[in-house]
Write a protein that holds these residues in place. Structure first.
Motif, short mmCIF file in Angstrom:
data_model
loop_
_atom_site.label_atom_id
_atom_site.label_comp_id
_atom_site.label_asym_id
_atom_site.label_seq_id
_atom_site.Cartn_x
_atom_site.Cartn_y
_atom_site.Cartn_z
N VAL A 72 0.84 -1.20 0.00
CA VAL A 72 0.00 0.00 0.00
C VAL A 72 0.88 1.26 0.00
N LEU A 73 1.88 1.27 0.86
CA LEU A 73 2.77 2.42 0.97
C LEU A 73 3.54 2.66 -0.33
N LEU A 74 4.00 1.58 -0.95
CA LEU A 74 4.72 1.69 -2.21
C LEU A 74 3.80 2.12 -3.34
N SER A 75 2.58 1.59 -3.37
CA SER A 75 1.65 1.93 -4.44
C SER A 75 1.31 3.42 -4.41
N ALA A 76 1.16 3.98 -3.20
CA ALA A 76 0.87 5.41 -3.09
C ALA A 76 2.03 6.24 -3.62
N LEU A 77 3.26 5.80 -3.36
CA LEU A 77 4.43 6.51 -3.88
C LEU A 77 4.47 6.45 -5.40
N ASP A 158 16.13 5.91 -9.89
CA ASP A 158 16.62 7.08 -9.14
C ASP A 158 15.70 7.43 -7.97
N VAL A 159 14.73 6.56 -7.71
CA VAL A 159 13.88 6.68 -6.52
C VAL A 159 13.85 5.32 -5.85
N SER A 160 13.95 5.28 -4.52
CA SER A 160 13.91 4.00 -3.81
C SER A 160 12.95 4.06 -2.63
N PHE A 161 12.56 2.88 -2.16
CA PHE A 161 11.56 2.76 -1.10
C PHE A 161 11.91 1.57 -0.21
N ALA A 162 11.63 1.71 1.09
CA ALA A 162 11.82 0.59 2.02
C ALA A 162 10.82 0.70 3.17
N TYR A 163 10.30 -0.46 3.57
CA TYR A 163 9.42 -0.56 4.74
C TYR A 163 10.07 -1.56 5.67
N ASP A 164 10.44 -1.12 6.88
CA ASP A 164 11.32 -1.94 7.72
C ASP A 164 10.70 -3.27 8.16
N ASN A 187 3.13 3.51 19.58
CA ASN A 187 1.66 3.49 19.50
C ASN A 187 1.18 3.11 18.10
N THR A 188 1.92 2.20 17.48
CA THR A 188 1.57 1.64 16.15
C THR A 188 1.47 2.69 15.05
N THR A 189 2.09 3.85 15.25
CA THR A 189 2.09 4.86 14.19
C THR A 189 3.14 4.49 13.14
N LEU A 190 3.01 5.08 11.97
CA LEU A 190 3.98 4.88 10.89
C LEU A 190 4.77 6.18 10.71
N ILE A 191 6.08 6.06 10.77
CA ILE A 191 6.97 7.21 10.61
C ILE A 191 7.67 7.10 9.25
N ALA A 192 7.50 8.13 8.42
CA ALA A 192 8.07 8.13 7.08
C ALA A 192 9.20 9.16 6.99
N THR A 193 10.24 8.82 6.26
CA THR A 193 11.37 9.73 6.08
C THR A 193 11.75 9.79 4.60
N PHE A 194 11.78 10.99 4.07
CA PHE A 194 12.30 11.20 2.72
C PHE A 194 13.78 11.59 2.84
N LEU A 217 -2.42 8.94 -0.40
CA LEU A 217 -2.74 7.83 0.51
C LEU A 217 -4.15 7.99 1.10
N ALA A 218 -4.45 9.17 1.62
CA ALA A 218 -5.74 9.41 2.26
C ALA A 218 -6.90 9.23 1.29
N GLN A 219 -6.74 9.75 0.07
CA GLN A 219 -7.81 9.61 -0.93
C GLN A 219 -8.02 8.15 -1.33
N ALA A 220 -6.91 7.47 -1.62
CA ALA A 220 -6.99 6.10 -2.10
C ALA A 220 -7.62 5.18 -1.06
N LEU A 221 -7.28 5.38 0.20
CA LEU A 221 -7.79 4.49 1.25
C LEU A 221 -9.22 4.84 1.67
N SER A 222 -9.63 6.07 1.41
CA SER A 222 -11.02 6.43 1.74
C SER A 222 -12.01 5.70 0.86
N ASP A 223 -11.57 5.37 -0.36
CA ASP A 223 -12.41 4.60 -1.29
C ASP A 223 -11.52 3.87 -2.27
N PRO A 224 -11.04 2.66 -1.92
CA PRO A 224 -10.11 1.93 -2.79
C PRO A 224 -10.69 1.57 -4.16
N MET A 225 -12.01 1.64 -4.31
CA MET A 225 -12.62 1.28 -5.59
C MET A 225 -12.61 2.44 -6.59
#
Length: 422
Positions: A72-77, A158-164, A187-194, A217-225
């Motif tokens: 999900v995180l990669l698809s939004a990027l 020239d762009v990379s992504f990682a989710y630990d 507290n189960t939050t997600l911390i992102a760093t560019f 991310l917010a738009q896509a997850l509010s209505d994935p269809m």
């Protein structure tokens, strides 16, 4: 140098990546800010932001597991870069999937085509399938793949992504202009760093990209269809505000000064500031004015001066601007000639405008061989010369250029450009 491979699994992995990346590298990083003159740091600068609790809960609700969460995180990027750069196909580098051997620091070039008519959910599921296939072939070394593909560059992305939660250890690759790393916080939050190359981007550019990413991310997850074409980089309010600011470009221009006087004043005030930048070439105002003076001196030697028109037909835009300014410095006006025009069109423009001469390169010299009009070559014009005679004092609104515009197939008309218009 190609090495013979006898291991079937290694051969299959090689073929998988050769097929996926057969079209060569596709670079997706946002266009660089121009210019950013800083010395590149050994440790790349970064910008960290926390995804809000509601957004994090939406991601984990739809994902129901680390792998799909990373997808999900990669698809939004990918969608963010697709929208930002108008690219139909996106390539992003990721580390290998856990568990990986301690020595496996391989990076994988994940390439995926984005169809705007499909829903975000369908895109997500297709990307998940693509990632599973890529990670099933993750052991083939990137450096060998670059050799196998016979590329002129040493990078595949020239762009990379990682989710630990799913990827092996990650550091911002030298080959990446931009990297996004996401990790679990308290507290189960997600911390992102560019992480970003500060010779390419200013901090505010990366901050804006982070806002775009979160909005997608917010738009896509509010209505994935919903289909991908309905997703926007920013809110309508922000887009309107930015457009209003960007369109406020009106500035007062003094009536008692012409373009060359204005540039001379700037060069005296900021001599070492960059004046012209083209690809990897940059010159300061001081260097630019020296070259402009040299060109003007050559033109005056060829009897070019006030009330005359000089054509400029050059492929290199850097040289074209220097030629334009040199002509103005000599007191004459310039006529831009597009080298992509057919010979007949160029001949008409030159004849109709009554050019004194044309500044060109070897290619235009051959094309204009049948003309009696003198052609001066840029390599000759850039040879050091004594300073030009004092510049002709233009009137407040002189004719500085002649723009030939085709209104229809029969009518072609020259339009004079004044100092204020420029």
């Amino acid at each position: 140098m190609n090495t013979m491979i006898f291991d079937r699994k290694t051969l299959d992995e090689k073929q998988f990546w050769m097929d996926l990346l057969a079209d060569g590298p596709i670079f997706c990083a946002p266009k660089a800010d121009s210019p950013v003159f800083v010395e590149k740091d050994a440790v790349p600068p970064c910008m960290t932001f926390t995804l809000d609790q509601e957004l994090t809960e939406q991601i984990k609700k739809i994902a129901q597991g680390p792998f799909l969460c990373g997808t999900v995180l990669l698809s939004a990027l990918m969608v963010c870069l697709h929208k930002h750069n108008h690219l139909p196909t996106i390539t992003i580098g990721t580390p290998t999937r856990k568990p990986a051997t301690p020595t496996n620091d391989n990076m994988l070039a994940i390439r995926h085509e984005i169809n705007e008519t499909e829903s975000f959910r369908d895109f997500l599921l297709k990307l998940r399938e693509k990632l599973l296939n890529c990670y099933a072939h993750q052991n083939y070394p990137q450096y060998k793949l670059i050799e196998d593909l016979n590329l002129e560059t040493d990078r595949l992305f020239d762009v990379s992504f990682a989710y630990d939660e799913i990827h092996s250890s990650f550091t911002h690759p030298d080959q990446s202009a931009l990297s996004l790393k996401v990790e679990e916080g308290e507290n189960t939050t997600l911390i992102a760093t560019f992480f970003y190359d500060d010779t390419l981007y200013r901090p505010e550019t990366v901050q804006l990209l982070a806002r775009y990413y979160q909005h997608i991310l917010a738009q896509a997850l509010s209505d994935p269809m919903q289909s991908i074409d309905t997703l926007a980089l920013d809110t309508q309010e922000n887009i309107w505000a930015q457009t209003e600011v960007w369109n406020k470009t009106a500035h007062d221009f003094p009536d008692d000064i012409n373009v060359m006087e204005l540039l001379t004043n700037i060069a005296q005030t900021y001599p070492q500031n960059p004046a012209l930048i083209y690809r990897k070439t940059s010159i300061s105002y001081e260097e630019m004015m020296q070259q402009v003076d040299t060109i003007a001196a050559h033109l005056q030697e060829n009897a070019v001066g006030p009330e005359q028109l000089v054509g400029v037909c050059l492929e290199n835009p850097f040289q074209s601007i220097l030629a334009f300014l040199g002509i103005l410095r000599s007191g004459a006006a310039f006529l831009p000639l597009d080298p992509n025009y057919p010979d007949e069109r160029l001949s008409y423009m030159i004849t109709d405008s009554a050019c004194t001469l044309v500044i060109g390169d070897d290619a235009i010299g051959k094309r204009m061989a049948d003309h009696d009009l003198p052609i001066l070559f840029m390599n000759t014009l850039c040879t050091p010369q004594p300073k030009p005679q004092p510049q002709y004092k233009h009137s407040k609104q002189p004719c500085l250029c002649d723009l030939h515009i085709r209104f229809n197939r029969q009518t072609k008309r020259g339009v004079a450009g004044t100092s204020r218009a420029l």
